[in-house]
Design an enzyme around this catalytic site. Structure first.
Site, PDB file in Angstrom:
ATOM      1  N   GLU A 190       1.480  -0.304  -5.097  1.00 18.13           N
ATOM      2  CA  GLU A 190       0.602   0.812  -5.438  1.00 18.13           C
ATOM      3  C   GLU A 190       1.481   2.056  -5.560  1.00 18.13           C
ATOM      4  OE1 GLU A 190      -3.433   2.979  -3.737  1.00 18.13           O
ATOM      5  OE2 GLU A 190      -1.860   2.400  -2.329  1.00 18.13           O
ATOM      6  N   ASP A 240       0.824  -1.201   0.000  1.00 19.76           N
ATOM      7  CA  ASP A 240       0.000   0.000   0.000  1.00 19.76           C
ATOM      8  C   ASP A 240       0.863   1.257   0.000  1.00 19.76           C
ATOM      9  OD1 ASP A 240      -2.775   1.139   0.422  1.00 19.76           O
ATOM     10  OD2 ASP A 240      -1.811   1.952   2.203  1.00 19.76           O
TER      11      ASP A 240
END
Length: 557
Positions: free
Chosen positions: A247, A205
Site C-alpha cells: 500500500e 500496510d
C-alpha cells in the site's frame, strides 16, 4: 518468455479477492465470522474463479481500528478460531488452487501490546527503543494527521512514560521504531512465521510510514529502502513464490522507488496498488471523458517484468481521491457522493460501486469489465461480485465492511444469531440481503455474479492483460476508452464507453496483416480489419467490448 513460463510469476495474471474473516461467515452463531465459516465458503470462492485470497487482519486486537491495532502478531484472534482452523483453511484453499496472502501491519502496534506496555513502564525497558519517543514533539518530525476527525497531532503524551510517542494513525496505535535493528529483526520473524504456516505473501500496510524515520535516525538506518530489500530477499529465500503487495499511496514516480528497477536493481515490493489509476478512473467516469484515465495509465513508470500493478475500483478503506486537485475531487464528489455523509475527511468516498452508480446495472458491468481489462492484476473486495451496497450509518470506513450477504433471510445467511449480536448491521432497503444476495444470483445467468464470474474466466484466458504492454488507441469520441495490451504475438483490444449514449467509433491498429481478424472475447463474433488496420465498433451506452488478435492459424477458444 513463452506462455508456458507464466506460472512461475503466478501473480502476474492472478485475481485477488480481499475479505475480512470477521464479516464473511459465522459458523457458531455468535454474530461474528470465523475461520470455520470461511472454510465452508472456500468452494464458493474457487467457483467464482479467484486465485488468491487476501485476508484482512485476524490477529488479537482491542478492535479500536477494526483489527489494524494488533496486540499479538503471532496469534489468531480466539473469537475467529484457532491456529488449527487457520491452517486447515490454508490447506483447503491450496487444494482448490487458491493462494492466501495476509495483512502485514507492522508500522505500529496496539497500545495494549505487551511490547508497548513494557516500553511505557520504564526508560530501562528492553522495549523502550522499539517505539519513537520524544520529550517534546520535534519540529522536523513527521507532519500530517491521517484521521483529522479523530486526532489533532501525531504525538501523544503518555503519563506513565513521561514522554510523547509517535502515532501515524490513532493514538492507540503507537508507531514501531524501524530504525532499531531489533524491531527490523522482529518484523522479519513475523513474516517467516506466517510463511511457515503456508501463506503466499503479504499485503503490506502503510509502506511509506513503515520505513519513515526521523532525521536523527539516518546514522542508524541510512537507507530505509534497504530494509524492504532485505525482507523481499528473505521471503524469496524461504519461499520463492511469495509476494509483497504494498500500500503505497504516492505519485507514480515515487512508487517506482519501492519496486525493482527495470534495469534489474534491488528488489523491494513485488506489487503495488495503482491509486493514481483508480482516482483517474473515477474522474474519467464523472466527466464521461477517457483522457484522465489514458494519461494515468500511460504515465505509469516502466517497471521490471517481475513487478506488477494491482488495479481496483473499490477497497476496504475510504476510496481516496487525495491525488486529484480540489476541483477534480469536487467533480467526483458531485457525481458519486454529493452528500457529506458519503464522504470522508474531505478526501474520499465511503460508498460501494452500485450505490455510487445508482443501481445502473449496465454501468456497473462496464466498470467491472474495465477493471478486469486494465493492464495489471485485478483486486476485488468481498461482495463486489453480487453488487453489495454500504451502510452509511456505520462509522467512517466501516460503512463498506458490512457482513457478506449470502441469502435473503434476516441474518443474510451470514449468521443465525440474534440481529443485535451481528458484528455490524447490514445495509437496508434496496441493498439489504433480501434484495442483494448470493443465493438469488448464483444460478441466474443474467445476474451480476454470473457476469463477474465470466469476466474472471475470460481474464484468466487472456494472459496479455497481465503480461502485456499497454498502449492507448486514439478514439474519435472522447467518451471511449480504447486500449490494447500486447504480449508476444497476441493482443487484446478493450473498448469502454463512459457515456450513456450509444457511439460508433473507427479505430486503427498497427502491425496488422491481410488476414487479421478480431475475435470477440465476451460474446461470439468477429470484427473485420481492413488492409490499413482500421475497424469499426458500435458500443451501447456504457457499452464494452474485448477483442482478441491472435497469430494467423491460431484457433480462438
Amino acid at each position: 518468455m513463452r506462455i508456458t513460463d507464466t506460472s512461475d510469476l503466478w501473480w502476474k495474471n492472478a485475481v485477488l479477492y480481499c475479505l475480512d474473516v470477521e464479516t464473511f461467515l459465522d459458523s457458531d452463531a455468535d454474530g461474528q465470522g470465523d475461520f470455520q465459516g470461511l472454510s465452508q465458503r472456500v468452494d464458493y470462492l474457487a467457483d467464482l474463479g479467484v486465485t488468491c485470497l487476501w485476508l484482512m487482519p485476524f490477529y488479537p486486537s482491542p478492535g479500536v481500528d477494526d483489527g489494524y491495532d494488533i496486540s499479538d502478531f503471532y496469534a489468531v484472534d480466539p473469537d475467529l478460531g484457532t491456529f488449527g482452523d487457520f491452517v486447515e483453511f490454508i490447506r483447503m484453499a491450496r487444494d482448490r488452487g487458491m493462494r492466501v496472502i495476509i495483512d502485514l501491519v507492522v508500522n505500529h502496534t496496539s497500545d495494549q501490546h505487551p511490547w508497548f506496555q513494557s516500553a511505557r513502564a520504564s526508560r530501562d525497558s528492553p522495549y523502550r527503543d522499539w517505539y519513537v519517543w520524544a520529550d517534546e514533539p520535534p519540529a522536523d518530525g513527521p507532519q500530517g494527521v491521517t484521521f483529522p476527525d479523530k486526532e489533532v497531532s501525531l504525538w501523544q503524551y503518555d503519563e506513565v512514560a513521561g514522554q510523547y510517542y509517535l502515532h501515524r494513525f490513532y493514538r492507540s496505535q503507537p508507531d514501531l521504531n524501524v530504525a532499531n535493528p531489533k524491531v527490523r529483526d522482529e518484523i522479519a520473524k513475523i513474516i517467516l512465521f506466517w510463511a511457515a504456516l503456508g501463506v503466499s505473501g503479504f499485503r503490506v500496510d502503510a509502506v511509506p510510514f513503515l520505513i519513515e524515520t526521523l532525521p536523527s535516525d539516518k546514522s542508524q538506518i541510512p537507507d530505509p529502502h534497504e530494509f524492504l530489500r532485505h525482507l523481499r530477499s528473505l521471503l524469496n529465500r524461504r519461499t520463492g513464490e511469495a509476494i509483497l503487495l504494498g500500500e503505497v499511496n504516492l505519485t507514480h514516480e515515487d512508487q517506482r522507488k519501492f519496486f525493482a528497477s527495470p534495469e534489474g536493481g534491488g528488489q523491494e515490493l513485488t506489487m503495488q496498488f495503482d491509486f493514481i489509476g483508480m482516482q483517474a478512473l473515477y474522474l474519467a467516469m464523472a466527466r464521461q471523458d477517457a483522457s484522465p484515465l489514458i494519461r494515468a495509465i500511460a504515465d505509469r513508470p516502466p517497471i521490471s517484468v517481475e513487478n506488477q500493478w494491482a488495479t481496483f475500483v473499490r477497497n476496504h478503506d475510504e476510496l481516496t481521491l487525495d491525488k486529484l486537485t480540489l476541483g477534480e475531487r469536487e467533480e467526483v464528489f458531485r457525481a458519486f457522493g454529493p452528500k457529506p455523509e458519503m464522504q470522508l475527511y474531505g478526501r474520499g468516498l465511503r460508498r460501494r460501486i452500485p450505490t455510487m452508480l445508482k443501481g445502473d446495472m449496465q454501468r456497473i458491468r462496464m466498470v467491472y469489465s474495465l477493471l478486469l481489462s486494465l493492464p495489471g492484476t485485478p483486486v476485488l473486495f468481498y461482495g463486489e461480485e453480487i453488487g453489495m451496497g454500504e451502510n452509511l450509518a456505520e462509522d467512517g470506513r466501516l460503512a463498506v465492511r458490512t457482513p457478506m450477504q449470502w441469502t435473503p433471510e434476516p441474518g443474510g445467511g451470514f449468521t443465525t444469531a440474534d440481529p443485535a449480536a451481528i458484528v455490524r448491521p447490514f445495509p437496508k432497503g434496496a441493498w439489504s440481503p433480501k434484495r442483494v444476495n448470493v443465493a438469488d444470483q448464483r444460478d441466474d445467468p443474467d445476474s451480476l455474479y454470473s457476469f463477474v464470474r465470466q469476466l474472471i474466466r475470460f481474464y484468466r484466458e487472456c494472459p496479455e492483460l497481465g503480461w502485456g504492454t499497454f498502449s492507448a488507441l486514439e478514439s474519435p469520441d472522447a467518451a471511449v476508452f480504447a486500449h490494447r495490451s500486447d504480449w508476444e504475438d497476441r493482443s487484446v483490444i478493450a473498448l469502454h464507453n463512459l457515456s450513456p449514449r450509444a457511439v460508433t467509433v473507427t479505430l486503427t491498429l498497427d502491425g496488422v496483416t491481410k488476414r487479421t481478424k478480431l475475435h470477440d472475447v465476451l460474446r461470439p463474433g468477429i470484427t473485420p480489419v481492413d488492409a490499413k488496420g482500421a475497424f469499426t465498433i458500435e458500443l451501447d451506452g456504457y457499452g464494452y467490448r474485448w477483442l482478441r488478435h491472435q497469430p494467423d492459424g491460431t484457433l480462438p477458444i
